[in-house]
Motif scaffolding. Sequence first.
Motif, PDB file in Angstrom:
ATOM      1  N   ALA A  58       0.839  -1.212   0.000  1.00  0.00           N
ATOM      2  CA  ALA A  58       0.000   0.000   0.000  1.00  0.00           C
ATOM      3  C   ALA A  58       0.868   1.253   0.000  1.00  0.00           C
ATOM      4  N   GLY A  59       1.928   1.233   0.793  1.00  0.00           N
ATOM      5  CA  GLY A  59       2.821   2.391   0.853  1.00  0.00           C
ATOM      6  C   GLY A  59       3.444   2.693  -0.497  1.00  0.00           C
ATOM      7  N   HIS A  60       3.909   1.638  -1.174  1.00  0.00           N
ATOM      8  CA  HIS A  60       4.523   1.845  -2.497  1.00  0.00           C
ATOM      9  C   HIS A  60       3.510   2.345  -3.513  1.00  0.00           C
ATOM     10  N   LEU A  61       2.273   1.847  -3.439  1.00  0.00           N
ATOM     11  CA  LEU A  61       1.257   2.275  -4.392  1.00  0.00           C
ATOM     12  C   LEU A  61       0.699   3.652  -4.027  1.00  0.00           C
ATOM     13  N   GLY A  62       0.914   4.065  -2.766  1.00  0.00           N
ATOM     14  CA  GLY A  62       0.358   5.334  -2.303  1.00  0.00           C
ATOM     15  C   GLY A  62      -1.144   5.267  -2.075  1.00  0.00           C
ATOM     16  N   TRP A  63      -1.660   4.063  -1.792  1.00  0.00           N
ATOM     17  CA  TRP A  63      -3.091   3.871  -1.569  1.00  0.00           C
ATOM     18  C   TRP A  63      -3.375   3.698  -0.079  1.00  0.00           C
ATOM     19  N   PRO A  64      -4.581   4.058   0.369  1.00  0.00           N
ATOM     20  CA  PRO A  64      -4.938   3.774   1.772  1.00  0.00           C
ATOM     21  C   PRO A  64      -5.026   2.265   1.995  1.00  0.00           C
ATOM     22  N   HIS A  65      -4.839   1.840   3.232  1.00  0.00           N
ATOM     23  CA  HIS A  65      -4.893   0.405   3.522  1.00  0.00           C
ATOM     24  C   HIS A  65      -5.546   0.169   4.875  1.00  0.00           C
ATOM     25  N   ALA A  66      -5.939  -1.068   5.092  1.00  0.00           N
ATOM     26  CA  ALA A  66      -6.435  -1.478   6.407  1.00  0.00           C
ATOM     27  C   ALA A  66      -5.981  -2.901   6.662  1.00  0.00           C
ATOM     28  N   TRP A  67      -5.655  -3.186   7.923  1.00  0.00           N
ATOM     29  CA  TRP A  67      -5.157  -4.510   8.323  1.00  0.00           C
ATOM     30  C   TRP A  67      -6.176  -5.169   9.241  1.00  0.00           C
ATOM     31  N   LEU A  68      -6.294  -6.475   9.156  1.00  0.00           N
ATOM     32  CA  LEU A  68      -7.245  -7.275   9.954  1.00  0.00           C
ATOM     33  C   LEU A  68      -8.692  -6.967   9.569  1.00  0.00           C
TER      34      LEU A  68
ATOM     35  N   ALA B 223       2.887  14.484  20.438  1.00  0.00           N
ATOM     36  CA  ALA B 223       2.318  14.995  19.188  1.00  0.00           C
ATOM     37  C   ALA B 223       0.830  15.188  19.463  1.00  0.00           C
ATOM     38  N   ASP B 224       0.469  16.428  19.731  1.00  0.00           N
ATOM     39  CA  ASP B 224      -0.887  16.740  20.201  1.00  0.00           C
ATOM     40  C   ASP B 224      -1.605  17.528  19.112  1.00  0.00           C
ATOM     41  N   HIS B 225      -2.661  16.946  18.551  1.00  0.00           N
ATOM     42  CA  HIS B 225      -3.352  17.576  17.426  1.00  0.00           C
ATOM     43  C   HIS B 225      -4.788  17.051  17.371  1.00  0.00           C
ATOM     44  N   PRO B 226      -5.758  17.917  17.059  1.00  0.00           N
ATOM     45  CA  PRO B 226      -7.160  17.448  17.011  1.00  0.00           C
ATOM     46  C   PRO B 226      -7.366  16.265  16.066  1.00  0.00           C
ATOM     47  N   LEU B 227      -6.622  16.199  14.970  1.00  0.00           N
ATOM     48  CA  LEU B 227      -6.800  15.089  14.021  1.00  0.00           C
ATOM     49  C   LEU B 227      -6.164  13.790  14.510  1.00  0.00           C
ATOM     50  N   LEU B 228      -5.475  13.865  15.658  1.00  0.00           N
ATOM     51  CA  LEU B 228      -4.939  12.648  16.272  1.00  0.00           C
ATOM     52  C   LEU B 228      -5.814  12.184  17.437  1.00  0.00           C
ATOM     53  N   ALA B 229      -7.005  12.771  17.562  1.00  0.00           N
ATOM     54  CA  ALA B 229      -7.908  12.398  18.668  1.00  0.00           C
ATOM     55  C   ALA B 229      -8.246  10.918  18.599  1.00  0.00           C
ATOM     56  N   GLY B 230      -8.473  10.425  17.393  1.00  0.00           N
ATOM     57  CA  GLY B 230      -8.658   8.989  17.185  1.00  0.00           C
ATOM     58  C   GLY B 230      -7.510   8.491  16.339  1.00  0.00           C
ATOM     59  N   TYR B 231      -7.233   7.192  16.442  1.00  0.00           N
ATOM     60  CA  TYR B 231      -6.146   6.608  15.659  1.00  0.00           C
ATOM     61  C   TYR B 231      -6.561   6.456  14.198  1.00  0.00           C
ATOM     62  N   THR B 232      -5.689   6.872  13.296  1.00  0.00           N
ATOM     63  CA  THR B 232      -5.795   6.483  11.883  1.00  0.00           C
ATOM     64  C   THR B 232      -4.376   6.164  11.411  1.00  0.00           C
ATOM     65  N   PRO B 233      -4.218   5.178  10.529  1.00  0.00           N
ATOM     66  CA  PRO B 233      -2.862   4.859  10.075  1.00  0.00           C
ATOM     67  C   PRO B 233      -2.226   6.045   9.353  1.00  0.00           C
ATOM     68  N   GLY B 234      -3.014   6.758   8.545  1.00  0.00           N
ATOM     69  CA  GLY B 234      -2.465   7.896   7.809  1.00  0.00           C
ATOM     70  C   GLY B 234      -1.962   8.983   8.739  1.00  0.00           C
ATOM     71  N   GLY B 235      -2.760   9.315   9.758  1.00  0.00           N
ATOM     72  CA  GLY B 235      -2.387  10.371  10.695  1.00  0.00           C
ATOM     73  C   GLY B 235      -1.141  10.000  11.490  1.00  0.00           C
ATOM     74  N   TYR B 236      -1.076   8.748  11.923  1.00  0.00           N
ATOM     75  CA  TYR B 236       0.074   8.306  12.717  1.00  0.00           C
ATOM     76  C   TYR B 236       1.345   8.236  11.871  1.00  0.00           C
ATOM     77  N   VAL B 237       1.207   7.735  10.624  1.00  0.00           N
ATOM     78  CA  VAL B 237       2.395   7.619   9.764  1.00  0.00           C
ATOM     79  C   VAL B 237       2.929   9.012   9.425  1.00  0.00           C
TER      80      VAL B 237
ATOM     81  N   LEU C 268      -5.459  11.255   6.597  1.00  0.00           N
ATOM     82  CA  LEU C 268      -5.871  10.198   7.516  1.00  0.00           C
ATOM     83  C   LEU C 268      -6.092   8.849   6.833  1.00  0.00           C
ATOM     84  N   GLY C 269      -6.552   8.846   5.580  1.00  0.00           N
ATOM     85  CA  GLY C 269      -6.704   7.597   4.840  1.00  0.00           C
ATOM     86  C   GLY C 269      -7.997   6.858   5.115  1.00  0.00           C
ATOM     87  N   ARG C 270      -8.778   7.344   6.071  1.00  0.00           N
ATOM     88  CA  ARG C 270     -10.060   6.707   6.350  1.00  0.00           C
ATOM     89  C   ARG C 270     -10.952   7.658   7.145  1.00  0.00           C
ATOM     90  N   GLU C 271     -12.239   7.440   7.013  1.00  0.00           N
ATOM     91  CA  GLU C 271     -13.202   8.227   7.779  1.00  0.00           C
ATOM     92  C   GLU C 271     -13.897   7.263   8.743  1.00  0.00           C
TER      93      GLU C 271
END
Lengths: 264, 329
Positions: free
Chosen positions: A133-143, B65-79, B187-190
């Motif tokens: 996903a990182g290489h493609l630049g797409w969002p991903h989800a695990w589990l 790292a304190d930010h309103p968009l980090l209130a909930g976990y998202t992989p995009g926000g954390y990365v 964030l990568g997800r809603e």
Amino acid sequence: MKIAVCIKQVPDTEARLRVAPDGRWIDEADVPFVINESDEYALEEGLKLAETTGGEVIAISLGPERVREALRKALALGASRAVLLANTAFRGGDALADGRALAAAIAREGCDLVLTGSQSDDQGFGATGTVVAGHLGWPHAWLVMGVEVEEGGASLQVTREMESGTNEIFRMALPAVLEIQAGINHPRYASLKGIMAAKKKEIAEPSPADLGLQESEVGAAAARLEVLSVGFPESAAAAQILEGDAVSAAKKLVGLLQGEARVI
Amino acid sequence: MTTRIWAVLQQREGKLHRMGWEAIAAAQRLADELGGSAEAVLLGSEIGDLAREAAGHDLAAVRTADHPLLAGYTPGGYVATLAAAIGAERPDFVLFPHTYQSVEYVPRLAQAIGAALVPEAIGFERGEAGLVWRRPILTGKMQARVRTRGAGPVLVSLQSGAFSADSRRPGSAGVAPLPVELGAADLGREVLGVEQAGGDQVDLSKAEVIVAVGRGVGGADKLAPVQELAALLKAEIGASRPVIDAGWLPRDRQIGSSGQTVSPKLYLALGISGAIQHLVGMKGSTVVVAVNKDAGAPIFKVAHYGIVGDLHEVVPALTAAVRESRAAG
């Protein structure tokens, strides 16, 4: 929807394992290989989504020639084509190197969705799909425990497993990578017709150059993780093993649970 | 130059995940070993109280790292947040608890910043080969010794229980912010909501005796002798994940990291190999009995009593032995 499903061939979880002479991996001689458990669920989810959206599944795998058997099974179950990254340059990679190679193979196919299992039963990195996903630049989800294509076909509603028996539900844009958890569906069995049809289906075998990659970018040359040795864990605080046949061992156990442990 | 080690803590709804303490313990030990300094890192929104809680340790600093968009976990926000922070601060090692959250985003962080990744480490040692990590392979039946190659940071996730939280050193650290630049598009997800998986109709956490079955039971049609033994012992029936996935028992019987956590007086593990995901759900049991065909199954390492054999022979023998002893008693 054009869906790539990444599958891995791994030792059967029931297989007796021995360390290889060089000490760096298991001795694969006489070990039965199967499609990784969560990958079977990913394949089933891909086939279902392809059926409902009128698309196709392309099965992709990285591994030695023996992996053809796993890809044939995927083709028998309904995948339309397969891609095998068996070139020796691909061997010995870690999740980062393998994810790069798989992403390049997927990019060449122009897919809308990538499905993988959540974790392999051999290396167990739980990371390769995420790196793809990182290489493609797409969002991903695990589990992932549930997938629904939303109206319009541009987004997904995804259910993801979290710790202690809860699921999180969220919306993701397509294209995306979903790493499927075992148990999401009931994988089908191959029909005789499917097995016959699979024999005529194509298994492409691109080299790194075919994917636009240098040999130094894949396999052992690119791996950031090096396995020095493998072995069985030392047994510490092992159980008191009750010897004898089933009947005598059971009697000893019941005696100990009543007398020594006092729990029944 | 001194080696900098970060321990990234995990929090949810105002509570720190206990595995964060294990990450701090590991970071302190690695810092001792390599002659470096350990810092804790915390992501979230309005996390001042949690940062002060984390600051009660022997650490060079707690970074927030304190930010309103980090209130909930998202992989995009954390990365995005951690990629920027690691790029600016250049820690040599970043340790994470190996949880369902970190496994989802840490590999993507490694890919994004060109870091090496050691998933699910259970320990480290320093020797001739340099710094060597141990991690489980082949669903926990074996272990690999691995080392990383190449330049740049090393990201390591730590298996639950691999480092003891009790071994962490208390102290007093300062809290300093990390800059965060995030937009909703990162964030990568809603997130839409949270649901109970399969509904917890059965509460196994209060059971005094649990008879649990694994893949080795072989099928739903082979459960009758197990149910007979469970009834005799007034036990609840539990199961490891493969049994649930195969549909042999309903999901509310699942014990382990994605199911229920139990601590009965007696836990009878039948045909369960003992993958870590299962062990974390039952290791609080007072007495553990394992029955398994494979003498090398990891379950025998946590069990007090074991029988190496076919559960289909052992279970009826156990039922008979319990009946016999009760008749005699």
